[in-house]
Design an enzyme around this catalytic site. Sequence first.
Site, PDB file in Angstrom:
ATOM      1  N   ASP A 140       2.400  -3.258   4.425  1.00 27.66           N
ATOM      2  CA  ASP A 140       3.468  -3.178   3.822  1.00 27.66           C
ATOM      3  C   ASP A 140       4.732  -2.984   4.977  1.00 27.66           C
ATOM      4  OD1 ASP A 140       3.811  -1.250   0.832  1.00 27.66           O
ATOM      5  OD2 ASP A 140       5.652  -1.579   1.877  1.00 27.66           O
TER       6      ASP A 140
ATOM      7  N   TYR B 205      11.547 -13.351 -11.729  1.00 29.62           N
ATOM      8  CA  TYR B 205      10.555 -12.464 -11.491  1.00 29.62           C
ATOM      9  C   TYR B 205       9.508 -13.036 -12.588  1.00 29.62           C
ATOM     10  CZ  TYR B 205       7.460  -8.470 -11.845  1.00 29.62           C
ATOM     11  OH  TYR B 205       6.508  -7.370 -12.121  1.00 29.62           O
TER      12      TYR B 205
ATOM     13  N   LYS C  26       5.511 -14.695 -11.404  1.00 26.42           N
ATOM     14  CA  LYS C  26       4.399 -13.871 -11.880  1.00 26.42           C
ATOM     15  C   LYS C  26       3.547 -15.114 -12.701  1.00 26.42           C
ATOM     16  CE  LYS C  26       4.621 -10.023  -9.930  1.00 26.42           C
ATOM     17  NZ  LYS C  26       3.697  -9.590  -8.763  1.00 26.42           N
TER      18      LYS C  26
ATOM     19  N   SER D 269       2.001 -10.164 -14.138  1.00 27.09           N
ATOM     20  CA  SER D 269       2.485  -9.449 -14.857  1.00 27.09           C
ATOM     21  C   SER D 269       2.498  -9.662 -16.349  1.00 27.09           C
ATOM     22  CB  SER D 269       4.092  -9.335 -14.568  1.00 27.09           C
ATOM     23  OG  SER D 269       4.713  -8.552 -15.615  1.00 27.09           O
TER      24      SER D 269
ATOM     25  N   VAL E  96       0.807  -1.243   0.033  1.00 29.63           N
ATOM     26  CA  VAL E  96       0.157  -0.195  -0.040  1.00 29.63           C
ATOM     27  C   VAL E  96       0.732   1.070  -0.156  1.00 29.63           C
ATOM     28  CG1 VAL E  96      -0.152   0.213   2.633  1.00 29.63           C
ATOM     29  CG2 VAL E  96      -2.134   1.003   1.006  1.00 29.63           C
ATOM     30  N   SER E  97       2.285   1.160   0.261  1.00 31.91           N
ATOM     31  CA  SER E  97       3.120   2.393   0.636  1.00 31.91           C
ATOM     32  C   SER E  97       3.470   3.067  -0.775  1.00 31.91           C
ATOM     33  CB  SER E  97       3.937   2.130   1.424  1.00 31.91           C
ATOM     34  OG  SER E  97       3.354   1.537   2.948  1.00 31.91           O
ATOM     35  N   SER E  98       3.432   2.230  -1.951  1.00 34.56           N
ATOM     36  CA  SER E  98       3.916   2.762  -3.023  1.00 34.56           C
ATOM     37  C   SER E  98       3.144   2.286  -4.456  1.00 34.56           C
ATOM     38  CB  SER E  98       5.544   2.182  -3.092  1.00 34.56           C
ATOM     39  OG  SER E  98       6.109   2.559  -4.340  1.00 34.56           O
ATOM     40  N   GLY E  99       3.567   3.020  -5.482  1.00 31.00           N
ATOM     41  CA  GLY E  99       3.053   2.706  -6.816  1.00 31.00           C
ATOM     42  C   GLY E  99       1.631   2.261  -6.932  1.00 31.00           C
ATOM     43  N   ILE E 100       1.311   0.926  -7.268  1.00 27.77           N
ATOM     44  CA  ILE E 100      -0.115   0.767  -7.713  1.00 27.77           C
ATOM     45  C   ILE E 100      -0.809   0.442  -6.618  1.00 27.77           C
ATOM     46  CG2 ILE E 100      -1.247  -1.286  -8.881  1.00 27.77           C
ATOM     47  CD1 ILE E 100       1.272  -1.521 -10.915  1.00 27.77           C
TER      48      ILE E 100
END
Length: 258
Positions: free
Chosen positions: A32, A157, A161, A117, A9-13
Amino acid sequence: ELPIVITGVSSGIGAQTASMLAAAGYPLIGVDRNSPEAFEGAFVQADLSTPEGVKQAGEEVAAHAPNGLQGLANIAGVPGTAPVEVVFAVNVFAVRNLTLQLVEQLNPGAAVVNLSSSVAFDWRSRAQECRNFAEADDESAAIASAAQNPELAENSYLFSKQCVRALTESLSATLLPRQVRVNSVSPGPVETPILDDFKKDHGQAMVNSAAETLGRFGRPADIAEVICYLLSDGPAWINGTDIRVDGGLIAYRSSQAG
Ligand code: NAI
């Protein structure tokens, strides 16, 4: 109204999803490892890269939700530049374990959204391998063995995903009797702090060519819009599937290939 949980919740999306859901009047519980700058809701600080951290997060979330939850957005994720064990732990097992830990809280009609992704669009070729990994009983053994596999370690990664897709299908099946929907969203490259790490991992030219094709990178709101839709009551019949939100990038590249 019952709360919706948002990890990352603390960044970006994740931050964008939180602000859109708050504006729509939903009560929120954010999770987060870092404190959010601006967030309206209850905040749980936890490190989702360890089983203990996930357990602590689940317990604290449950304590904030005595009457249950109406949604869970598993948005926290790390790029392939993080240690391979961390990539698998956060991107795959935190999603699985937090969701399963909160099963009792997820009320009928609730929705879960996971972040895959667009780089994982052709995951079906590895579906069985992904399923075996994501459903492993002994996650530390599964992570250790995948970390020893050069192909998986190099593409940690991408593989993580792809596993999110497999996990989304199996969680959807598990939660079907509870009337809880589980879907994933697959963004193309979005301008958030993680994008610089993608450039290191996948190559600057590869990532930048996406913006050249599309005219711009994705914005957090492009993705959050779809996450909010999947969390809402509206799409009652969308379950166990993935929605690609990449501005048309994969379709364009497929149409140009061969
Ligand atoms: P971001 O880096 O801006 O935000 C990720 C958040 O997850 C951060 O607040 C971070 O503190 C949190 N997080 C990471 N590891 C954690 C841990 N161990 N414990 C607790 N919190 C942790 O990245 P962004 O772009 O907002 O990414 C959100 C999701 O979307 C991720 O799952 C990412 O893989 C996925 N995604 C992003 C794309 C992009 O281009 N930005 C493209 C495709 C997928």
